[in-house]
Design an enzyme around this catalytic site. Structure first.
Site, PDB file in Angstrom:
ATOM      1  N   ASN A 162      -6.895  -2.804   6.471  1.00  0.00           N
ATOM      2  CA  ASN A 162      -6.394  -3.383   7.708  1.00  0.00           C
ATOM      3  C   ASN A 162      -4.924  -3.073   7.981  1.00  0.00           C
ATOM      4  O   ASN A 162      -4.517  -3.009   9.134  1.00  0.00           O
ATOM      5  CB  ASN A 162      -6.599  -4.906   7.675  1.00  0.00           C
ATOM      6  CG  ASN A 162      -5.848  -5.614   8.771  1.00  0.00           C
ATOM      7  OD1 ASN A 162      -6.189  -5.509   9.931  1.00  0.00           O
ATOM      8  ND2 ASN A 162      -4.788  -6.331   8.400  1.00  0.00           N
ATOM      9  N   GLN A 169       7.005   9.420  10.294  1.00  0.00           N
ATOM     10  CA  GLN A 169       6.720   9.536   8.858  1.00  0.00           C
ATOM     11  C   GLN A 169       6.358   8.187   8.262  1.00  0.00           C
ATOM     12  O   GLN A 169       5.432   8.088   7.440  1.00  0.00           O
ATOM     13  CB  GLN A 169       7.928  10.126   8.129  1.00  0.00           C
ATOM     14  CG  GLN A 169       8.139  11.615   8.382  1.00  0.00           C
ATOM     15  CD  GLN A 169       9.373  12.144   7.683  1.00  0.00           C
ATOM     16  OE1 GLN A 169      10.376  11.448   7.548  1.00  0.00           O
ATOM     17  NE2 GLN A 169       9.308  13.380   7.242  1.00  0.00           N
ATOM     18  N   ILE A 204       0.805  -1.219   0.000  1.00  0.00           N
ATOM     19  CA  ILE A 204       0.000   0.000   0.000  1.00  0.00           C
ATOM     20  C   ILE A 204       0.839   1.272   0.000  1.00  0.00           C
ATOM     21  O   ILE A 204       0.303   2.362  -0.234  1.00  0.00           O
ATOM     22  CB  ILE A 204      -1.005   0.015   1.169  1.00  0.00           C
ATOM     23  CG1 ILE A 204      -0.308   0.254   2.516  1.00  0.00           C
ATOM     24  CG2 ILE A 204      -1.818  -1.266   1.195  1.00  0.00           C
ATOM     25  CD1 ILE A 204      -1.276   0.529   3.649  1.00  0.00           C
ATOM     26  N   TYR A 233       1.896   7.145  16.382  1.00  0.00           N
ATOM     27  CA  TYR A 233       0.887   6.157  16.026  1.00  0.00           C
ATOM     28  C   TYR A 233      -0.508   6.711  16.265  1.00  0.00           C
ATOM     29  O   TYR A 233      -1.407   6.588  15.419  1.00  0.00           O
ATOM     30  CB  TYR A 233       1.104   4.883  16.844  1.00  0.00           C
ATOM     31  CG  TYR A 233       0.071   3.813  16.605  1.00  0.00           C
ATOM     32  CD1 TYR A 233       0.110   3.033  15.456  1.00  0.00           C
ATOM     33  CD2 TYR A 233      -0.949   3.587  17.536  1.00  0.00           C
ATOM     34  CE1 TYR A 233      -0.840   2.042  15.235  1.00  0.00           C
ATOM     35  CE2 TYR A 233      -1.902   2.611  17.317  1.00  0.00           C
ATOM     36  CZ  TYR A 233      -1.847   1.832  16.172  1.00  0.00           C
ATOM     37  OH  TYR A 233      -2.795   0.876  15.950  1.00  0.00           O
ATOM     38  N   SER A 244      -7.904   2.700  15.892  1.00  0.00           N
ATOM     39  CA  SER A 244      -7.468   2.338  17.236  1.00  0.00           C
ATOM     40  C   SER A 244      -8.020   3.342  18.225  1.00  0.00           C
ATOM     41  O   SER A 244      -8.179   4.526  17.910  1.00  0.00           O
ATOM     42  CB  SER A 244      -5.940   2.336  17.317  1.00  0.00           C
ATOM     43  OG  SER A 244      -5.496   2.269  18.666  1.00  0.00           O
TER      44      SER A 244
END
Length: 247
Positions: free
Chosen positions: A88, A108, A62, A165, A142
């Site tokens: 996912n 990054q 991806i 994250y 998340s």
């Protein structure tokens, strides 16, 4: 004319992605396993087929536009429409680092995968998604991407750092809402899912939830009926349904 639905799941060779593929396959979907590693992807395809699931590997990185474009052409040549896209793939690093010390390069990399990679795949496959009568797009997010939970001193995530994250998942949530608004009139539902803390490579072996439990919310959002929500952020709470998560 076939009524079999077709789904593409990114990062489907292991963990949550593989389990989401398995659960959708058991519901009768033809599943495309988007995997960067061909060997692992072929193995997952073989194992799912052994369970009676119509599974097909497609090579997909991806973070690489050429790979995404090639995957789109491969799938498009073999199916008339894409009923489900589950984004996912996600990576995490620096989860124990405070924001003042977190490595910019690692941040990054997380944005390249968790945000830009997801956008890249979704944009590439959207023409095929639009050919389905009632498509569903699911973003694996998340609770760490929730600003409400992050700012709540009573939240179980209060003591966690993981700034890079968390920021990438917050950005993914914004993409979810914006895309849901754009596609609302077309009957395409777009939602974000929080699987909880799952015993995967990222969550670690001591995480409290199994991959089966973590995959359940994504599968529910992927199979919503026409009355289901769109533009939301959900987990499965303590029951069989879905429950909203605070943005």
């Amino acid at each position: 004319m076939t009524t079999t639905k077709t789904a593409l799941i990114t990062g489907a060779n292991k963990g949550l992605g593989r389990e989401i593929s398995r659960q959708l396959g058991k519901l009768g979907h033809t599943v495309w396993l988007g995997c960067r590693d061909e060997g692992r992807g072929r193995q997952a395809e073989e194992e799912l087929r052994a369970e009676g699931i119509d599974a097909h590997f497609v090579q997909l990185d991806i973070t690489d536009q050429q790979s995404v474009s090639a995957a789109m052409k491969h799938v498009e040549a073999r199916t008339a429409q894409l009923d489900v896209l589950v984004n996912n793939v996600g990576i995490g690093s620096g989860l124990a680092m405070q924001p003042s010390n977190e490595d910019i390069t690692e941040i990054q990399a997380m944005f390249d995968t968790n945000v830009f990679g997801t956008i890249r795949v979704t944009q590439a496959f959207l023409p095929l998604i639009r050919k389905a009568p009632a498509a569903r797009v699911v973003m694996m997010s998340s609770g760490l991407g929730s600003l409400a939970l992050t700012g709540d001193m009573k939240s179980p995530t209060w003591g966690l750092a993981a700034m890079g994250y968390s920021a990438s998942k917050a950005a993914l949530n914004m993409f979810t809402v914006k895309l849901a608004k754009e596609l609302l009139a077309e009957g395409i539902k777009v939602n974000a899912a929080c699987p909880g803390s799952v015993a995967t490579d990222m969550g670690g072996p001591t995480a409290p939830r199994t991959v089966g439990q973590g995959a359940a919310i994504a599968v529910r959002l992927a199979t919503l009926d026409w009355m289901g929500p769109t533009g939301g952020f959900y987990h499965d709470g303590d029951g069989p349904g879905i429950a909203p998560y605070g943005w």
